[in-house]
Enzyme design. Sequence first.
Site, PDB file in Angstrom:
ATOM      1  N   TYR A 194      16.310  56.139 -12.320  1.00 45.00           N
ATOM      2  CA  TYR A 194      15.311  55.611 -13.168  1.00 45.00           C
ATOM      3  C   TYR A 194      14.391  56.736 -14.118  1.00 45.00           C
ATOM      4  O   TYR A 194      13.988  56.247 -14.951  1.00 45.00           O
ATOM      5  CB  TYR A 194      14.426  54.588 -12.584  1.00 45.00           C
ATOM      6  N   HIS A 238      22.169  54.481  -3.469  1.00 43.73           N
ATOM      7  CA  HIS A 238      22.000  53.341  -4.671  1.00 43.73           C
ATOM      8  C   HIS A 238      23.413  52.755  -4.760  1.00 43.73           C
ATOM      9  O   HIS A 238      23.473  51.524  -5.050  1.00 43.73           O
ATOM     10  CB  HIS A 238      21.619  54.371  -5.905  1.00 43.73           C
ATOM     11  N   ASP A 258       9.593  49.543  -6.107  1.00 43.21           N
ATOM     12  CA  ASP A 258      10.775  49.902  -5.902  1.00 43.21           C
ATOM     13  C   ASP A 258      11.226  50.644  -7.226  1.00 43.21           C
ATOM     14  O   ASP A 258      11.175  50.337  -8.407  1.00 43.21           O
ATOM     15  CB  ASP A 258      11.637  48.606  -6.042  1.00 43.21           C
ATOM     16  N   LYS A 260      15.884  55.435  -4.436  1.00 49.13           N
ATOM     17  CA  LYS A 260      17.399  55.563  -3.996  1.00 49.13           C
ATOM     18  C   LYS A 260      17.946  56.953  -4.403  1.00 49.13           C
ATOM     19  O   LYS A 260      17.385  57.631  -5.384  1.00 49.13           O
ATOM     20  CB  LYS A 260      17.859  54.358  -4.612  1.00 49.13           C
TER      21      LYS A 260
END
Length: 281
Positions: A53, A111, A48, A78
Amino acid sequence: MNETFSRRVPLAGGTSIPQLGLGVFQVESGGTQQVVERALEIGYRHIDTAAAYVNEEGVGAAIHASGIPREEVFVTSKLRNGDQGYESALRAYADTCTRLGLERLDLYLIHWPNPAAGLWQDTWRALARLADQGEVAAVGVSNFMPEHLEELAQLSEVTPAVNQIELHPTYQQRELADHCRERGIAVQAYSPLGQAGDLEHPAITELAGRLDVSPAQVILRWHLDRGHVVIPKTVSPERMRSNADLDDVALSEADLAVLDGLDSGQRIGNDPYTFDKSQIR
């Protein structure tokens, strides 16, 4: 064989997701490939990530380097708040696939609802189009509250496969989780250990000592037994192994009830009603 890795949860739309995965939130981009490669070697088949990120490239590089057939690895990413909107979401999905080096994802999530922007509705229409056209196996949301899900149901016939939410013993969001299940939406827990805070709860450490397992194993077994999809984050191979070594961790109904009773209602992460950062950096 570790049976925990073979546990799967069915998703709306006909696919299924490994119940245990590896989250890579706050894993440094330069070290992500090595971390994910090690997880895949250990047996993880569910990774994930998210555009926010800034480590999608490392995830993709690890999958390619592993030599594991693509269909055996479940990959989630996301959409950032700053990419919400119909056309923007379509472009962002294509960019995520490019960064990952994959033709399509197994799961793509909004998200955050970011209600202040007023764009998640158009964004969902874009994700529903991607799903309808087979460009992604499944689509879902993250941090959506019951009223967001109610409105979403009026917008589209496409049901979110997943709602990924903060969920751990001291913050269980039962009303939201029950609402998801009633709508056929799988509940996925992020920060499943309470960002390590729940590991020190006296009730959990007492239970872990009695069962001769780690506090993390107690919590993760509770998640599995309660039907949550769970994505603990760690960069340590030892903890990766321990987090997945759950076959022999047996919680009685009384044990489960103890953990059910730890909900304090205290959120650790951001508030879905107010979080509005672009997530672009």
